[in-house]
Design a protein around this motif. Sequence first.
Motif, PDB file in Angstrom:
ATOM      1  N   PRO A 166       0.842  -1.207   0.000  1.00  0.00           N
ATOM      2  CA  PRO A 166       0.000   0.000   0.000  1.00  0.00           C
ATOM      3  C   PRO A 166       0.874   1.254   0.000  1.00  0.00           C
ATOM      4  CG  PRO A 166      -0.772  -1.587   1.625  1.00  0.00           C
ATOM      5  CD  PRO A 166       0.533  -2.095   1.131  1.00  0.00           C
ATOM      6  N   VAL A 167       0.552   2.202  -0.864  1.00  0.00           N
ATOM      7  CA  VAL A 167       1.365   3.408  -1.019  1.00  0.00           C
ATOM      8  C   VAL A 167       0.758   4.552  -0.217  1.00  0.00           C
ATOM      9  CG1 VAL A 167       2.212   5.132  -2.653  1.00  0.00           C
ATOM     10  CG2 VAL A 167       2.188   2.710  -3.288  1.00  0.00           C
ATOM     11  N   ARG A 168       1.623   5.295   0.498  1.00  0.00           N
ATOM     12  CA  ARG A 168       1.160   6.450   1.266  1.00  0.00           C
ATOM     13  C   ARG A 168       1.999   7.663   0.897  1.00  0.00           C
ATOM     14  NH1 ARG A 168       2.028   9.156   6.451  1.00  0.00           N
ATOM     15  NH2 ARG A 168       3.975   8.016   6.724  1.00  0.00           N
ATOM     16  N   TYR A 169       1.331   8.684   0.377  1.00  0.00           N
ATOM     17  CA  TYR A 169       2.033   9.936   0.063  1.00  0.00           C
ATOM     18  C   TYR A 169       1.962  10.837   1.292  1.00  0.00           C
ATOM     19  CZ  TYR A 169       3.329  14.264  -2.325  1.00  0.00           C
ATOM     20  OH  TYR A 169       3.949  15.423  -2.703  1.00  0.00           O
ATOM     21  N   ARG A 170       3.099  11.338   1.743  1.00  0.00           N
ATOM     22  CA  ARG A 170       3.138  12.102   2.992  1.00  0.00           C
ATOM     23  C   ARG A 170       2.429  13.451   2.885  1.00  0.00           C
ATOM     24  NH1 ARG A 170       9.098  10.680   2.977  1.00  0.00           N
ATOM     25  NH2 ARG A 170       9.284   8.777   4.184  1.00  0.00           N
ATOM     26  N   ALA A 171       2.366  14.002   1.702  1.00  0.00           N
ATOM     27  CA  ALA A 171       1.678  15.287   1.469  1.00  0.00           C
ATOM     28  C   ALA A 171       2.249  16.415   2.319  1.00  0.00           C
ATOM     29  CB  ALA A 171       0.171  15.139   1.708  1.00  0.00           C
ATOM     30  N   LEU A 172       3.570  16.435   2.459  1.00  0.00           N
ATOM     31  CA  LEU A 172       4.234  17.505   3.203  1.00  0.00           C
ATOM     32  C   LEU A 172       4.477  18.700   2.293  1.00  0.00           C
ATOM     33  CD1 LEU A 172       6.911  15.285   5.001  1.00  0.00           C
ATOM     34  CD2 LEU A 172       4.808  16.202   6.004  1.00  0.00           C
ATOM     35  N   ALA A 173       4.359  19.889   2.841  1.00  0.00           N
ATOM     36  CA  ALA A 173       4.636  21.092   2.058  1.00  0.00           C
ATOM     37  C   ALA A 173       6.125  21.183   1.762  1.00  0.00           C
ATOM     38  CB  ALA A 173       4.182  22.332   2.823  1.00  0.00           C
ATOM     39  N   VAL A 174       6.468  21.617   0.547  1.00  0.00           N
ATOM     40  CA  VAL A 174       7.868  21.845   0.202  1.00  0.00           C
ATOM     41  C   VAL A 174       8.341  23.098   0.943  1.00  0.00           C
ATOM     42  CG1 VAL A 174       9.505  22.284  -1.653  1.00  0.00           C
ATOM     43  CG2 VAL A 174       7.540  20.794  -2.054  1.00  0.00           C
ATOM     44  N   GLU A 175       9.444  22.985   1.664  1.00  0.00           N
ATOM     45  CA  GLU A 175       9.938  24.076   2.509  1.00  0.00           C
ATOM     46  C   GLU A 175      10.954  24.900   1.719  1.00  0.00           C
ATOM     47  OE1 GLU A 175      11.058  22.583   6.415  1.00  0.00           O
ATOM     48  OE2 GLU A 175       9.739  20.870   6.096  1.00  0.00           O
ATOM     49  N   LYS A 176      10.600  26.160   1.439  1.00  0.00           N
ATOM     50  CA  LYS A 176      11.427  27.010   0.580  1.00  0.00           C
ATOM     51  C   LYS A 176      11.859  28.300   1.257  1.00  0.00           C
ATOM     52  CE  LYS A 176       9.325  25.436  -3.744  1.00  0.00           C
ATOM     53  NZ  LYS A 176       8.715  25.863  -5.032  1.00  0.00           N
ATOM     54  N   GLU A 177      11.677  28.392   2.578  1.00  0.00           N
ATOM     55  CA  GLU A 177      11.910  29.671   3.240  1.00  0.00           C
ATOM     56  C   GLU A 177      13.389  29.957   3.494  1.00  0.00           C
ATOM     57  OE1 GLU A 177      11.329  26.702   6.634  1.00  0.00           O
ATOM     58  OE2 GLU A 177      10.595  27.034   4.594  1.00  0.00           O
ATOM     59  N   ASP A 178      14.245  28.941   3.437  1.00  0.00           N
ATOM     60  CA  ASP A 178      15.671  29.162   3.683  1.00  0.00           C
ATOM     61  C   ASP A 178      16.384  29.592   2.407  1.00  0.00           C
ATOM     62  OD1 ASP A 178      15.799  28.675   6.448  1.00  0.00           O
ATOM     63  OD2 ASP A 178      15.617  26.531   6.100  1.00  0.00           O
ATOM     64  N   PRO A 179      17.495  30.321   2.526  1.00  0.00           N
ATOM     65  CA  PRO A 179      18.039  31.037   1.370  1.00  0.00           C
ATOM     66  C   PRO A 179      18.751  30.211   0.315  1.00  0.00           C
ATOM     67  CG  PRO A 179      19.381  31.463   3.327  1.00  0.00           C
ATOM     68  CD  PRO A 179      18.175  30.714   3.779  1.00  0.00           C
ATOM     69  N   PHE A 180      19.296  29.028   0.646  1.00  0.00           N
ATOM     70  CA  PHE A 180      20.177  28.371  -0.319  1.00  0.00           C
ATOM     71  C   PHE A 180      19.731  27.000  -0.798  1.00  0.00           C
ATOM     72  CE2 PHE A 180      22.908  31.448   1.850  1.00  0.00           C
ATOM     73  CZ  PHE A 180      23.372  32.143   0.745  1.00  0.00           C
ATOM     74  N   PHE A 181      18.855  26.333  -0.045  1.00  0.00           N
ATOM     75  CA  PHE A 181      18.372  25.055  -0.557  1.00  0.00           C
ATOM     76  C   PHE A 181      16.929  24.830  -0.125  1.00  0.00           C
ATOM     77  CE2 PHE A 181      20.990  24.244   3.235  1.00  0.00           C
ATOM     78  CZ  PHE A 181      20.101  23.609   4.086  1.00  0.00           C
ATOM     79  N   ASP A 182      16.205  24.090  -0.973  1.00  0.00           N
ATOM     80  CA  ASP A 182      14.815  23.725  -0.699  1.00  0.00           C
ATOM     81  C   ASP A 182      14.778  22.323  -0.090  1.00  0.00           C
ATOM     82  OD1 ASP A 182      13.968  26.102  -1.816  1.00  0.00           O
ATOM     83  OD2 ASP A 182      13.624  25.233  -3.796  1.00  0.00           O
ATOM     84  N   ARG A 183      13.709  22.057   0.672  1.00  0.00           N
ATOM     85  CA  ARG A 183      13.569  20.766   1.340  1.00  0.00           C
ATOM     86  C   ARG A 183      12.201  20.174   1.012  1.00  0.00           C
ATOM     87  NH1 ARG A 183      13.980  22.700   7.178  1.00  0.00           N
ATOM     88  NH2 ARG A 183      13.529  24.722   6.278  1.00  0.00           N
ATOM     89  N   ASP A 184      12.204  19.043   0.322  1.00  0.00           N
ATOM     90  CA  ASP A 184      10.969  18.324   0.028  1.00  0.00           C
ATOM     91  C   ASP A 184      11.060  16.960   0.691  1.00  0.00           C
ATOM     92  OD1 ASP A 184       8.722  17.118  -0.887  1.00  0.00           O
ATOM     93  OD2 ASP A 184       9.107  17.454  -3.015  1.00  0.00           O
ATOM     94  N   TYR A 185      10.561  16.874   1.923  1.00  0.00           N
ATOM     95  CA  TYR A 185      10.694  15.643   2.690  1.00  0.00           C
ATOM     96  C   TYR A 185       9.703  14.565   2.258  1.00  0.00           C
ATOM     97  CZ  TYR A 185      14.006  18.118   5.630  1.00  0.00           C
ATOM     98  OH  TYR A 185      15.114  18.809   6.080  1.00  0.00           O
TER      99      TYR A 185
END
Length: 692
Positions: free
Chosen positions: A150-169
């Motif tokens: 069974p597949v579960r998508y975490r549906a977390l928001a992509v975090e873009k507030e920091d200046p040099f790298f984005d975080r898509d957990y």
Amino acid sequence: MSVSIKINGRCLSAEPGQTILEVARSHGIEIPTLCDYPGLPSHGSCRMCVVEIQGWPNTPTACTTPVADGMVVKTESEYLRSLRSDLLRMLLAEHPGACLFCPENQNCEECMITLRKAGVTTGCRSCPSDGACTLQDLVKQYGLNSVAYPVRYRALAVEKEDPFFDRDYNLCVLCGRCIRVCESLHFTHIPTYVKRGSQTRVGTSFGQSHIEAGCSFCGACVEACPTGALWDKTSKWDGKPDSEAQSTCPFCSLGCDIRLQIKNGAVIGVLPGEGMSSLCVKGRFGVPEVVNHPDRLKHVLRITDGKAVKISWDEAYQLAAEKLASCAPDEFALVTSTSCSSEDLFIARKFISQVMDSDAAYVSTEARYGSNLSATARLLAKSRPLDALNTADLIVCLGLDAQYSQSVVEGRLLHARERGVKIITIHASQHVPGRFADLWLKPEPNGEALMLSSLAAGRPDAQGVDSASQLIEAAVNPVLVVGPEYLMRLPAAVEELQVSTGAQLVALAAEANLVGALQAGFGVGKSALLPRVLYLIGTALPQNLPSDAFVIIQNTHNLDEGLFAGITEGLVLPMAAFSEADGSLVDQSGRMKRLSAAVLPPGEALPGWEILARIAQAMGKSGFDYRTAMEISAELAGQPIAPFKVNSAPEWLICPSEHDFLGAPLQRWVEGLRELGFDENKEEQHVPVAGK
């Protein structure tokens, strides 16, 4: 004593304490992993490296199992392949994987290019790590065509507030690499596991931004991530580099080794060089924005009454030759930047003396150091590499803040502290290494020189000097680490302390090639008035130019939209950046570090030395017929180091900031630095220090 083991039927020799994974890799036997990473201790969280060991009832992980004499190991079998496939499917049950199994996935790149512009990453074709993803490689290696769970998508928001790298957990596989590399390099816990059970994910404590959590933005976590969960903002959609080139970071005097990442003839990223565990934020993230900035100069321009028109190089050489030939030696001055290569500086100095018969050789840094430059030069002559910290039994940091700039020093200090080395820091405000030093002395406002003098003389006072004096007196091999601020403002007091203690010295100038500029003989000009002909190489334009002044501006960037407005007559000559020209820099310990021409310069830009040499040739001067930077390097190597002599810097010389690069604060080209507070130094550009 070595032990003998057998892997896949091969008899191999191993050292006690080695893991099965280490032995296998040292003999060219590949075992798949996700959580293993060079330089980090074994973790075993992904379990992809499971192996069979004769006589063992289970399948242990190769990365956590030490070898034993007589051990018989299988790294490949039908059972292991099936087990690893199941482990991989379980990982993919919480990872967007539709693209991995889509029968049309080979056609996406051609027909759905604009997918990469989507705000949220949901599949391989719209992931910045597409083509450079370890998980993607493993799915291909094991031939998976479905998840089967069974597949579960975490549906977390992509975090873009920091200046040099984005975080898509949503793309995170919980390998822990980012967490462990931060602990290993900085002994901090900026990224950490948050929540529990099936809700476990990577984040920051209390949901802070990375800035709030105290991140130095060295980028080690981004480099360690095996998926697209962490990615540089500037190179997010550039894909996998075609090649890389070894070079040196030109943003401070440490001269860190770097690997330029190249794609389609452009620098898209920077990684630490061989033996480097990390870089500071300027070197790790700033280079692509600087060298690819829209303000790069690409054409030769002639300026007349504040207006610029394009001309050819030959026209520029002839005009420059005419103006310079008609100029008396005392009507000429050349100002260069310490951001220039040693080859550029050598040819500039040779041009001044042999072509112009002048001694008006200025470096813009003179205006920042003022009369302190002589003492600073003496300290730099004694300075040792950072390796001096490896044998220290006491480290005294003077005005050092390694939070962002020169943050590679932080890791060295922390490793020293782990060995039991005591650390003293002297700084008036919050800083790194203040958060982990054994003793933090906080001088009163404008009391730094008095504190250093008291420490040198062993005079106790109310500011904790007595405790520091006792530690210094008991030390066998103390080392002083001097930050850029004290090196600029208080070099005489630092020198007094160094002489009295006999400590080794690590002097960290802000400027990349200050030692090279001093060795080349810059800093000897005497002109108090603005000259009639002014040659500026990587430096800001002085104010209140004489109406009849002829100005030659040689730079990589257009420093200001209104740059030409105050110029009655002049030239703008586009110069190649450090990533576009071969050459060298001299670091803070006097070592020569190489620069490499990794890509072609934009438009008509040429190496700085070549522009000067061609002008000299247009003036009929011999001795400037160089074809390569290596020819200059060979001539430079045979030259004696110029005796250091500094006159008072002229009032018209523009004072650069601590983070200046070729005439402008680095944050002008690197937007993320403004969010880190680098704008605080912006006004320094026009404010000379006291004592000039």
